[in-house]
Design a protein around this motif. Sequence first.
Motif, PDB file in Angstrom:
ATOM      1  N   CYS A   9      21.560  48.881  32.737  1.00  0.00           N
ATOM      2  CA  CYS A   9      22.180  47.613  33.136  1.00  0.00           C
ATOM      3  C   CYS A   9      23.054  47.044  32.023  1.00  0.00           C
ATOM      4  CB  CYS A   9      21.106  46.600  33.509  1.00  0.00           C
ATOM      5  SG  CYS A   9      21.768  44.973  33.954  1.00  0.00           S
ATOM      6  N   CYS A  10      24.307  46.755  32.366  1.00  0.00           N
ATOM      7  CA  CYS A  10      25.265  46.247  31.371  1.00  0.00           C
ATOM      8  C   CYS A  10      25.527  44.764  31.536  1.00  0.00           C
ATOM      9  CB  CYS A  10      26.571  47.025  31.443  1.00  0.00           C
ATOM     10  SG  CYS A  10      27.485  46.779  32.986  1.00  0.00           S
ATOM     11  N   ASN A  11      24.851  44.112  32.498  1.00  0.00           N
ATOM     12  CA  ASN A  11      24.986  42.665  32.710  1.00  0.00           C
ATOM     13  C   ASN A  11      26.394  42.231  33.098  1.00  0.00           C
ATOM     14  OD1 ASN A  11      22.467  42.944  31.358  1.00  0.00           O
ATOM     15  ND2 ASN A  11      22.551  40.813  30.729  1.00  0.00           N
ATOM     16  N   THR A  27      22.512  34.694  37.530  1.00  0.00           N
ATOM     17  CA  THR A  27      23.919  34.790  37.896  1.00  0.00           C
ATOM     18  C   THR A  27      24.772  34.147  36.803  1.00  0.00           C
ATOM     19  OG1 THR A  27      23.926  32.675  39.070  1.00  0.00           O
ATOM     20  CG2 THR A  27      23.281  34.635  40.329  1.00  0.00           C
ATOM     21  N   PRO A  28      26.069  34.454  36.759  1.00  0.00           N
ATOM     22  CA  PRO A  28      26.907  33.888  35.696  1.00  0.00           C
ATOM     23  C   PRO A  28      26.948  32.366  35.664  1.00  0.00           C
ATOM     24  CG  PRO A  28      28.001  35.759  36.698  1.00  0.00           C
ATOM     25  CD  PRO A  28      26.797  35.482  37.536  1.00  0.00           C
ATOM     26  N   ASP A  29      26.613  31.695  36.783  1.00  0.00           N
ATOM     27  CA  ASP A  29      26.630  30.233  36.758  1.00  0.00           C
ATOM     28  C   ASP A  29      25.263  29.642  36.429  1.00  0.00           C
ATOM     29  OD1 ASP A  29      25.477  31.020  39.093  1.00  0.00           O
ATOM     30  OD2 ASP A  29      26.574  29.645  40.394  1.00  0.00           O
ATOM     31  N   GLU A  30      24.300  30.494  36.078  1.00  0.00           N
ATOM     32  CA  GLU A  30      22.994  30.028  35.624  1.00  0.00           C
ATOM     33  C   GLU A  30      22.937  30.091  34.099  1.00  0.00           C
ATOM     34  OE1 GLU A  30      20.405  31.469  39.528  1.00  0.00           O
ATOM     35  OE2 GLU A  30      20.476  32.746  37.739  1.00  0.00           O
ATOM     36  N   GLU A  37      18.710  39.602  28.872  1.00  0.00           N
ATOM     37  CA  GLU A  37      18.671  40.994  28.433  1.00  0.00           C
ATOM     38  C   GLU A  37      19.294  41.915  29.467  1.00  0.00           C
ATOM     39  OE1 GLU A  37      14.624  41.053  25.744  1.00  0.00           O
ATOM     40  OE2 GLU A  37      14.738  42.272  27.537  1.00  0.00           O
ATOM     41  N   MET A  38      19.023  41.627  30.725  1.00  0.00           N
ATOM     42  CA  MET A  38      19.529  42.427  31.829  1.00  0.00           C
ATOM     43  C   MET A  38      19.475  41.549  33.073  1.00  0.00           C
ATOM     44  SD  MET A  38      16.227  44.960  32.480  1.00  0.00           S
ATOM     45  CE  MET A  38      16.736  45.490  34.125  1.00  0.00           C
ATOM     46  N   LEU A  39      19.885  42.088  34.200  1.00  0.00           N
ATOM     47  CA  LEU A  39      19.757  41.382  35.471  1.00  0.00           C
ATOM     48  C   LEU A  39      18.545  41.933  36.230  1.00  0.00           C
ATOM     49  CD1 LEU A  39      23.512  41.252  36.560  1.00  0.00           C
ATOM     50  CD2 LEU A  39      22.233  39.669  35.112  1.00  0.00           C
ATOM     51  N   TYR A  40      18.055  41.140  37.178  1.00  0.00           N
ATOM     52  CA  TYR A  40      16.829  41.504  37.889  1.00  0.00           C
ATOM     53  C   TYR A  40      17.016  41.258  39.391  1.00  0.00           C
ATOM     54  CZ  TYR A  40      15.180  40.695  33.118  1.00  0.00           C
ATOM     55  OH  TYR A  40      15.037  40.704  31.748  1.00  0.00           O
ATOM     56  N   GLY A 471      27.831  42.378  29.406  1.00  0.00           N
ATOM     57  CA  GLY A 471      27.816  41.410  30.490  1.00  0.00           C
ATOM     58  C   GLY A 471      28.304  40.043  30.079  1.00  0.00           C
ATOM     59  N   ARG A 472      27.820  39.581  28.939  1.00  0.00           N
ATOM     60  CA  ARG A 472      28.274  38.263  28.504  1.00  0.00           C
ATOM     61  C   ARG A 472      29.744  38.299  28.111  1.00  0.00           C
ATOM     62  NH1 ARG A 472      25.616  33.960  24.212  1.00  0.00           N
ATOM     63  NH2 ARG A 472      27.090  32.281  24.685  1.00  0.00           N
ATOM     64  N   ASN A 473      30.205  39.417  27.593  1.00  0.00           N
ATOM     65  CA  ASN A 473      31.630  39.527  27.280  1.00  0.00           C
ATOM     66  C   ASN A 473      32.478  39.507  28.549  1.00  0.00           C
ATOM     67  OD1 ASN A 473      32.041  39.539  24.432  1.00  0.00           O
ATOM     68  ND2 ASN A 473      30.991  41.517  24.336  1.00  0.00           N
ATOM     69  N   ARG A 474      31.925  40.012  29.641  1.00  0.00           N
ATOM     70  CA  ARG A 474      32.665  39.901  30.904  1.00  0.00           C
ATOM     71  C   ARG A 474      32.833  38.433  31.281  1.00  0.00           C
ATOM     72  NH1 ARG A 474      32.499  43.341  36.403  1.00  0.00           N
ATOM     73  NH2 ARG A 474      34.089  42.141  37.467  1.00  0.00           N
ATOM     74  N   TYR A 475      31.747  37.702  31.233  1.00  0.00           N
ATOM     75  CA  TYR A 475      31.794  36.283  31.572  1.00  0.00           C
ATOM     76  C   TYR A 475      32.770  35.555  30.644  1.00  0.00           C
ATOM     77  CZ  TYR A 475      29.970  31.548  32.381  1.00  0.00           C
ATOM     78  OH  TYR A 475      29.837  30.213  32.683  1.00  0.00           O
ATOM     79  N   CYS A 476      32.707  35.873  29.360  1.00  0.00           N
ATOM     80  CA  CYS A 476      33.559  35.220  28.364  1.00  0.00           C
ATOM     81  C   CYS A 476      35.033  35.572  28.594  1.00  0.00           C
ATOM     82  CB  CYS A 476      33.118  35.648  26.970  1.00  0.00           C
ATOM     83  SG  CYS A 476      33.867  34.750  25.621  1.00  0.00           S
ATOM     84  N   GLY A 477      35.312  36.846  28.875  1.00  0.00           N
ATOM     85  CA  GLY A 477      36.685  37.262  29.139  1.00  0.00           C
ATOM     86  C   GLY A 477      37.244  36.621  30.392  1.00  0.00           C
ATOM     87  N   GLU A 478      36.408  36.547  31.427  1.00  0.00           N
ATOM     88  CA  GLU A 478      36.858  35.922  32.677  1.00  0.00           C
ATOM     89  C   GLU A 478      37.117  34.431  32.476  1.00  0.00           C
ATOM     90  OE1 GLU A 478      33.821  36.904  35.457  1.00  0.00           O
ATOM     91  OE2 GLU A 478      34.658  38.878  35.930  1.00  0.00           O
ATOM     92  N   GLU A 479      36.274  33.784  31.686  1.00  0.00           N
ATOM     93  CA  GLU A 479      36.499  32.368  31.371  1.00  0.00           C
ATOM     94  C   GLU A 479      37.847  32.164  30.698  1.00  0.00           C
ATOM     95  OE1 GLU A 479      32.731  29.494  30.595  1.00  0.00           O
ATOM     96  OE2 GLU A 479      33.287  30.844  28.975  1.00  0.00           O
ATOM     97  N   ALA A 480      38.152  33.039  29.727  1.00  0.00           N
ATOM     98  CA  ALA A 480      39.427  32.923  29.011  1.00  0.00           C
ATOM     99  C   ALA A 480      40.597  33.134  29.971  1.00  0.00           C
ATOM    100  CB  ALA A 480      39.475  33.920  27.866  1.00  0.00           C
ATOM    101  N   ALA A 481      40.482  34.136  30.843  1.00  0.00           N
ATOM    102  CA  ALA A 481      41.551  34.391  31.815  1.00  0.00           C
ATOM    103  C   ALA A 481      41.752  33.192  32.732  1.00  0.00           C
ATOM    104  CB  ALA A 481      41.223  35.640  32.630  1.00  0.00           C
ATOM    105  N   LYS A 482      40.658  32.584  33.165  1.00  0.00           N
ATOM    106  CA  LYS A 482      40.770  31.412  34.046  1.00  0.00           C
ATOM    107  C   LYS A 482      41.430  30.246  33.317  1.00  0.00           C
ATOM    108  CE  LYS A 482      36.799  32.745  36.875  1.00  0.00           C
ATOM    109  NZ  LYS A 482      35.364  32.521  37.175  1.00  0.00           N
ATOM    110  N   ALA A 483      41.162  30.123  32.011  1.00  0.00           N
ATOM    111  CA  ALA A 483      41.816  29.066  31.230  1.00  0.00           C
ATOM    112  C   ALA A 483      43.319  29.318  31.150  1.00  0.00           C
ATOM    113  CB  ALA A 483      41.197  28.997  29.834  1.00  0.00           C
ATOM    114  N   VAL A 484      43.699  30.588  30.928  1.00  0.00           N
ATOM    115  CA  VAL A 484      45.128  30.937  30.890  1.00  0.00           C
ATOM    116  C   VAL A 484      45.794  30.600  32.222  1.00  0.00           C
ATOM    117  CG1 VAL A 484      46.770  32.848  30.727  1.00  0.00           C
ATOM    118  CG2 VAL A 484      44.840  32.732  29.140  1.00  0.00           C
ATOM    119  N   LEU A 485      45.166  31.017  33.311  1.00  0.00           N
ATOM    120  CA  LEU A 485      45.753  30.805  34.637  1.00  0.00           C
ATOM    121  C   LEU A 485      45.807  29.319  34.993  1.00  0.00           C
ATOM    122  CD1 LEU A 485      44.081  33.770  36.552  1.00  0.00           C
ATOM    123  CD2 LEU A 485      46.446  33.618  35.737  1.00  0.00           C
ATOM    124  N   ALA A 486      44.783  28.565  34.583  1.00  0.00           N
ATOM    125  CA  ALA A 486      44.791  27.129  34.870  1.00  0.00           C
ATOM    126  C   ALA A 486      45.936  26.443  34.129  1.00  0.00           C
ATOM    127  CB  ALA A 486      43.452  26.516  34.460  1.00  0.00           C
TER     128      ALA A 486
END
Length: 555
Positions: A9-11, A27-30, A37-40, A471-486
């Motif tokens: 699991c890569c989260n 989930t990413p919004d929790e 450590e992983m998802l369940y 996994g957390r880097n995915r969330y972080c990268g997506e957050e940055a992309a959303k900031a750029v787009l906003a």
Amino acid sequence: MAHIITRPCCNDASCVAVCPVNCIHPTPDEPEFLTAEMLYIDPETCIDCGACIDECPVDAIVPDDQLEEFDEPYLQINADYYKDHDVDGGLVKHPKAPKLPDDEELDVAIVGAGPAAFYAAEELVKKRQVKVHMFDRLPTPYGLVRAGVAPDHAKTKGVESTFAAVEKKANFTYHLNVEVGVHITVDELRERFGAVLYAGGAAHDRRLGIDGEDLPGSIAATDFVAWYNGHPDHADRTFDLSSERVVIIGNGNVALDVARILVTDPDVLARTDIADHALDALRQSAVREVVVMARRGIEHGAFTNSEFLSLTELDGVDVVMPDELVLSAEAAAAEADDSIDSVMGTKIRLAREFADKPVGDAERRIVFEFLTSPTAIVGDNDGVAKIQYVRNRYVDGSSIEPTDETGELDAGAVVRSVGYRGQAVDGLPFDDQRAVVPSDDARVLDRPDGERIPGLFVAGWIRRGPTGGIGRNRYCGEEAAKAVLADFANRELPSPTVSADSLEELLASRGANRVDRAGWKAIDAVEKAAGKAVGRRRIKLVSLAELERAAGEGA
């Protein structure tokens, strides 16, 4: 029948988005997602639809009736999570994306080619008005997925397929083998791009602050991992593995990776993509015992339970878990029951299983020493000879304090694995105290608690510190992309003053031997062909000259 998430699991949470009944957590919004450590999968809610299996990039999800024997503990690990996490099923709701200007295009420069950079790029290239230019100083992309994930964790590297899909997009361009700060400055990028996203990571080791730390044979885990993974900066390094015992200070996943690599049969490693120079050295290694030393108790281990459990799969290796350490952890957990969650409890349970298993006469072994702090590394100009330590004890079932008990261990090498640290980047503000680029919602600030700098963004470890994995880097990268787009949608990005068409000419004038996608795919093909010939995933090219030659011949 339910589905179970297992070790690879890569989260990255791609499974969360496709689950129709919201049975995968956190989930990413929790809030807990940021440290998970992983998802369940909740076995009571799962409806056996299989959507998550198709979406998982690392093949970590398996129907519970198809589990291999070594994955059966994950039945309990998944179920345990829901003992102290009350979650409700239901459809996942996604916020509406902002409407982008139809009459404008946006060129975005992303500095770095690791997970955070790619997950940001994945979001950005979905928009037809956006063009992404990715820069990295190495001729190869993927960052720590290529140079940090242990070679015997091939499934984890399956996220490369996600990155490969991004790099194929028509609005994506590589500028590999280009070093920002040498071949082009941050200011020169800002002149040419409406948004610059820095995702360069935090690749330097933290210090222990004890005597003897700089002796020969005192090794930063960052250097050792890069060496066995074939990072060009470390290909010429040599490490003395002529002693029988190595001590690793730290107990995160990297510490367990190093321990595992040191004791795994080289014939097993020879089937992975470990660098050839490292494989040759490990064949000659005299190391027979690796001691993993941790300041706190078992339940506070920084390793994930899946990495801990994977030690059971090592053939010819005894895992030694002193019974008294497990008893201390069990007693502390009983005293501080409210502060011990299911993940911490699983660590103690697994440690108990290790302690109860008879130690055989295996040729190699890993020994855990929890509640133990190093106080000095002893040796001379010829190298490390021993490590001195103090024993710790619990206070009130949670905090620890040193005791009067001290000791020392003979060791021919000490690997320091106590975390990573970011370094300042020319052209970007830097918070020396936290070793990060100061930011607010991924937008770079001119100083901590200062004003934002329009058009500058940050993602990954250099944004938040070296915590969390893919996994957390995915969330972080997506957050940055959303900031750029906003900011693009709100027309808050600065307009470029120099055409991006001048980029290649500038890079060439600065001596950059730029590698584009064709060059990278040529490198990839050469490495995979060499690996296929001998039954390996790939054989890495480890020198810049070799990499540039392969890229040039392919182009």
